[in-house]
Design a protein around this motif. Structure first.
Motif, PDB file in Angstrom:
ATOM      1  N   ALA A 632       0.838  -1.337  -0.119  1.00  0.00           N
ATOM      2  CA  ALA A 632      -0.081  -0.028  -0.040  1.00  0.00           C
ATOM      3  C   ALA A 632       0.783   1.155  -0.124  1.00  0.00           C
ATOM      4  O   ALA A 632       1.081   1.902   0.948  1.00  0.00           O
ATOM      5  N   PRO A 633       1.251   1.447  -1.205  1.00  0.00           N
ATOM      6  CA  PRO A 633       2.220   2.913  -1.323  1.00  0.00           C
ATOM      7  C   PRO A 633       1.284   3.998  -0.997  1.00  0.00           C
ATOM      8  O   PRO A 633       0.478   4.081  -1.502  1.00  0.00           O
ATOM      9  N   ALA A 634       2.015   5.153  -0.444  1.00  0.00           N
ATOM     10  CA  ALA A 634       1.051   6.171  -0.189  1.00  0.00           C
ATOM     11  C   ALA A 634       1.990   7.470  -0.565  1.00  0.00           C
ATOM     12  O   ALA A 634       3.364   7.481  -0.377  1.00  0.00           O
ATOM     13  N   TYR A 635       1.277   8.444  -1.142  1.00  0.00           N
ATOM     14  CA  TYR A 635       2.119   9.716  -1.526  1.00  0.00           C
ATOM     15  C   TYR A 635       1.495  10.996  -0.708  1.00  0.00           C
ATOM     16  O   TYR A 635       0.292  11.231  -0.781  1.00  0.00           O
ATOM     17  N   TYR A 636       2.342  11.558   0.187  1.00  0.00           N
ATOM     18  CA  TYR A 636       1.897  12.564   1.316  1.00  0.00           C
ATOM     19  C   TYR A 636       2.094  13.889   0.559  1.00  0.00           C
ATOM     20  O   TYR A 636       3.237  14.508   0.278  1.00  0.00           O
ATOM     21  N   LEU A 637       0.769  14.531   0.369  1.00  0.00           N
ATOM     22  CA  LEU A 637       0.727  15.585  -1.142  1.00  0.00           C
ATOM     23  C   LEU A 637       1.268  16.695  -0.337  1.00  0.00           C
ATOM     24  O   LEU A 637       2.241  17.473  -1.063  1.00  0.00           O
ATOM     25  N   GLU A 638       1.190  17.169   1.046  1.00  0.00           N
ATOM     26  CA  GLU A 638       1.595  18.357   1.368  1.00  0.00           C
ATOM     27  C   GLU A 638       3.297  18.227   1.824  1.00  0.00           C
ATOM     28  O   GLU A 638       3.848  19.272   1.880  1.00  0.00           O
ATOM     29  N   LYS A 639       3.718  17.089   2.096  1.00  0.00           N
ATOM     30  CA  LYS A 639       4.904  16.763   2.356  1.00  0.00           C
ATOM     31  C   LYS A 639       5.875  16.341   1.095  1.00  0.00           C
ATOM     32  O   LYS A 639       7.183  16.248   1.408  1.00  0.00           O
TER      33      LYS A 639
END
Length: 938
Positions: A632-639
């Motif tokens: 479950a890869p995730a991309y942290y938008l603000e960071k």
């Protein structure tokens, strides 16, 4: 998808139980439409299944107007000496079949087990796999994701009813729908009043009402009703109109579109159909004359009336531990012994009680073994992995006759009273079955119910001197449970002749059969006391299987049991064109084709703390369950950072986890730079259970590593924290659940754990922690339970301290995925970060009184939410945490919890909810707390 044993008693929680084991050689047989996975010793069985499979495919796919896009995965299993199967369409179309054929109950008919169970499970695939319109488009995009399978969101009676309807062929006498037992069960429902639409829809697989198989029973007759009233095409249209359904559980819309009626109105028509059908059946049956012997409980079976007058039977009432009961000649009843995972009992006046029951073999298989009751009232196991599900004492008590099953093959075995094998007779052919057996008065012969591929179920004699089988009957009836008369001149047995299960008597000299009992439902077992001309029978009723006494009194016409001519069973295997040997496309099993992902999903998350991320989910598991993974890869938008999680489980024993997440500490703005935490964790766990039905001992080895970096926007990392641990735990569990339980009962859960911080170096915490968590469950009456808990912990001064407070135990993130790193322990009525409730020493005591309030299993029709079991708990917690060398202060909290089971989507989801109130009694630290906990089961 794998079948679970009934949990009325203790059942190990090991996910490897009954599953394929990697130490065995597995192969794959490929056909045009199926991939059949089997052990290397099961080639002949697999080839027969391949031939049956393609015939069933050709017969069923046109009826459903549906063909699966990919080949269906089928697993042949010999891990269980019972008869069952299971199917799922997630993550791909797959089902499994246990090789052992049924010899009693609802599954018994004259069709071959392989054909019956294969048809039933494949129908599930054809039904649940269907989609159209928007749902098909979504499936093209997302793959085999749960919510793009609209048929999954049917009540259980729709799914199981259609499968039973399709397995049934009245002309061939195949399937449950045409059986005398199903008619008997519905006649009992007629006398008791038929269930409403919502009552049946909410029972599903969670309900506690009798019979447990009502979804199958009512579901079948519903589709029979639709066919009779509206035609079979309308019955299938009732299924297909949901294929494009986006909003789940719209049973009102389903009925309205096809029949122009509400779901309740359609159900009312169905009940009228049942009333008419079974009123006619009841009118044609004689009124039985009997005396009630045991009229309470749920299942009262296996009656044994011995010559001294003592009467034994097996009792399972759903509220207490199943047990062997005895009624003496005066009518006084007593419990003889508790029984786990019962199959059959036989009683000899001198040799005593012989039991066949399920036992764990090789840690993951469940086979039938033999036990004898000793003088202390305990069971002595006399075989190990013997696989003897059906048994009989010889009259001399010098030998035990048993049916031995292995890899789908049945044969007669003779053992001595200590369980030592003395002789085995020639096995029957593959696909042939031996039911219950009984000795002749001179111990020279056995009478048995035998299933033959061409003749179905009949009675046969085995000459123990020559090993020769000879027929006693040859007809189209189902004939079971034969027993010689005391003089050896006749054989009693049960059969469905005349479409009613009754006790019959075969006169050996003439070959004529007479009926000697009367019933308006079904006689399921019996024991004869010939001196008084009476029999005690286990009879099906609307409230369970009850024991009744009747006089042995012949009535009606006699008939010949051995027909001179009869057509062979009309099975696929008996057709001239049947050819199993043509299927030879065999290869070694590879997990790769099924371990690949079949779906994906994305989620956009945002909160008020400036945390926002886009996360994707992928997962896979091979069909034998050797490998399972999630990514479950995730991309942290603000960071502008990558995180996410990954896991892998190998052979149900090794689990590996990794994750990285970001959490905002401070948001940016007005000249203030944002700051956040970067948390990275790795965890590993090895699980080694030692399983039995008396309890499971399990050793867990775990390790965890955690790094936390604090990051300032535009500057990068400004400090970090690292911790790691290794641990070992020793676990014992033997608590039990019964049908009506709201809590574990009659047992305990014990966990002794040692954890060492800083095992890899560089960690913040150092030293060891040892803890003991003991939970005891004491059954009182009618499923009221006193639950006691004691926790003791001691840690080194630099190890992570214990913390009391909050409404449930908490695992620290360092070892939370693997069950290590407990630091937060429940002390209801107190906050969770109070320094005076923390320390390197811990003592915690808890007592709860748990009582059931009601079993509803009903709810709304249009808005499918209802209630199942409802329980109430009163509790008191008493605990202290302190540093070494300081005084300890105990704090107490009291309260109540209401625990209703929420049923969502009729019976699709069961959500265990708890609404609680806790009051801490300490004037300074105590709080008044109202809390809600939710947990879902699917």
């Amino acid at each position: 998808m794998w079948f679970a044993l009934p949990a009325w008693g203790y059942t190990p929680k090991d996910t490897a139980l009954l599953k394929p084991t990697f130490s065995q050689k597995w192969l794959t047989l490929e056909t045009e439409h199926f991939l059949i996975h089997y052990r290397n010793s099961h080639l002949s069985y697999a080839q027969r299944m391949a031939a049956v499979a393609e015939k069933v495919y050709a017969r069923q796919t046109p009826r459903f107007d549906w063909q699966p896009a990919d080949k269906v995965q089928v697993v042949i299993s010999d891990s269980f000496d019972g008869s069952n199967g299971g199917a799922t369409v997630l993550p791909y179309n797959q089902f499994f079949i246990f090789m052992s054929a049924p010899t009693k109950g609802e599954l018994l008919d004259n069709s071959p087990w392989m054909e019956q169970v294969f048809t039933h499970e494949f129908v599930h695939i054809l039904h649940l796999d269907q989609s159209s319109g928007t749902q098909t488009t979504l499936r093209t995009i997302f793959g085999r994701f749960f919510f793009v399978f609209p048929q999954i969101f049917s009540p259980a009676w729709v799914t199981e009813g259609m499968a039973v309807y399709e397995e049934t062929d009245e002309q061939k006498r195949f399937g449950r729908g045409q059986s005398a037992l199903y008619d008997a069960m519905m006649r009992a429902e007629y006398g008791n009043g038929f269930r409403s639409f919502t009552e049946l829809s909410y029972q599903g697989s969670w309900g506690t009402d009798w019979p447990g198989s009502q979804s199958y029973l009512y579901g079948y007759y519903f589709f029979e009703f639709l066919t009779a009233q509206y035609g079979e095409e309308k019955a299938f249209e009732y299924l297909r109109n949901w294929n494009a359904n986006i909003i789940p559980w719209r049973m009102q819309s389903r009925a309205k579109k096809v029949f122009g009626l509400s779901a309740e109105s359609l159900w009312s028509e169905y009940v009228q159909y049942l009333d008419k059908k079974f009123a006619q059946e009841m009118a044609g049956l004689p009124q039985p004359d009997y005396t009630e012997l045991v009229s309470t409980g749920r299942i009262n079976s296996n009656p044994r009336w011995i010559s001294e007058g003592d009467f034994y039977y097996y009792r399972e009432d759903g509220r207490h531990h199943p047990a062997l009961q005895r009624i003496d000649p005066t009518g006084a009843e007593s419990e003889v012994a508790e029984i786990e995972k019962f199959i059959q009992v036989d009683v000899h006046p001198q040799a005593g009680v012989l039991l066949s029951r399920y036992a764990v073999c090789d840690n993951v298989n469940v086979y039938a073994d033999l036990y004898r009751l000793n003088k202390k009232g305990r069971w002595d196991r006399i075989t190990r992995c013997g696989r003897y599900p059906r048994i009989a004492w010889s009259h001399s008590a010098e030998r035990i006759a048993a049916v031995h099953v292995n890899e789908g093959i049945a044969q007669i075995a003779l053992l001595d009273p200590q369980g030592t094998l003395q002789q085995q007779f020639k096995p029957l052919a593959e696909g042939e079955v031996i039911g219950e057996i009984n000795w002749s008065p001179d111990d020279s012969r056995l009478v048995a119910a035998v299933y033959r591929a061409r003749g179905g179920w009949n009675l046969e004699l085995l000459d123990l001197n020559t090993g020769h089988w000879s027929p006693l009957t040859n007809n189209t009836h189902l004939e079971q449970r034969p027993r010689f008369s005391a003089d050896g001149k006749s054989v009693y047995f049960l059969s469905d002749q005349g479409n009613v299960w009754n006790l019959r008597r075969l006169i050996l000299a003439t070959g004529r059969i007479e009926t000697v009992t009367r019933t308006q439902t079904a006689i399921l077992d019996y024991s004869v006391e010939e001196a008084s001309g009476r029999t005690r029978v286990a009879e099906y009723t609307a409230n369970g299987v009850m024991l009744r006494e009747q006089k042995i009194k012949p009535w009606g016409d006699t008939y010949a049991g051995l027909w001179q001519q009869r057509a062979p069973v009309e099975s696929i295997e008996n057709q001239p064109a049947f050819d199993a040997q043509q299927f030879t496309d065999i290869s070694d099993y590879s997990p790769l084709p099924t371990v690949l992902p079949t779906s994906w999903f994305a989620m956009l998350y945002a909160d008020s703390e400036d945390n926002s991320l886009l996360q994707f989910y992928l997962a896979g598991q091979d069909v034998l369950g050797f490998h399972a993974w999630e990514f479950a890869p995730a991309y942290y938008l603000e960071k502008n950072e990558l995180g996410g999680s990954a896991s892998y489980v190998a052979y149900h024993r090794l689990a590996l986890f990794a994750e990285r997440e970001y959490d905002t500490i401070r948001t940016s703005g007005n000249g203030v730079l944002g700051a956040w935490r970067e948390e990275t964790r790795f965890q590993a766990l090895w699980m080694q259970p030692f399983n039995s039905f008396d309890g499971t001992f399990q050793v867990d080895l775990g390790a965890g590593h955690e790094t936390v970096n604090r990051i300032i926007e535009d500057f990068g990392q400004f400090d970090s924290y690292s911790d790691n641990l290794g641990g070992i735990s020793f676990n014992w569990s033997d608590y039990e659940y019964y049908v009506h339980s709201i809590s574990p009962e009659d047992g305990r859960r014990i966990r002794l754990e040692y954890e060492e911080y800083n095992v890899f170096g560089g960690g913040f915490h150092k030293g060891g922690i040892v803890s003991l968590d003991w939970r005891e469950y004491i059954s009182l009456f009618d499923n009221h339970v006193l639950a006691l808990r004691a926790v003791f912990g001691k840690g080194d001064s630099d190890a992570k301290p214990f913390q009391l407070g909050n409404e449930q135990d908490e695992l620290q993130s360092l070892g939370g995925r693997i069950g290590f790193g407990y630091t937060g322990y429940t002390l209801r009525g107190y906050g969770d970060n109070e320094p005076r409730l923390a320390g390197n020493n811990l003592s915690l005591y808890s007592a709860e009184y748990r009582l059931p309030l009601r079993e509803l299993f009903d709810g709304f029709s249009t808005f499918p939410v209802g209630l199942g079991k409802i329980g109430l708990t009163a509790f008191i917690d008493h605990g202290a945490a302190w540093e070494e060398g300081t005084s300890k202060s105990f704090y107490t909290g009291v309260g109540v919890e209401l625990s209703p089971e929420l049923l969502v989507g009729y019976s699709t989801f069961r959500i265990e909810s708890t609404l609680g109130f806790a009051q801490g009694l300490d004037s300074e630290l105590g709080e008044s707390v109202v809390y809600l906990r939710l947990g879902a089961e699917f």
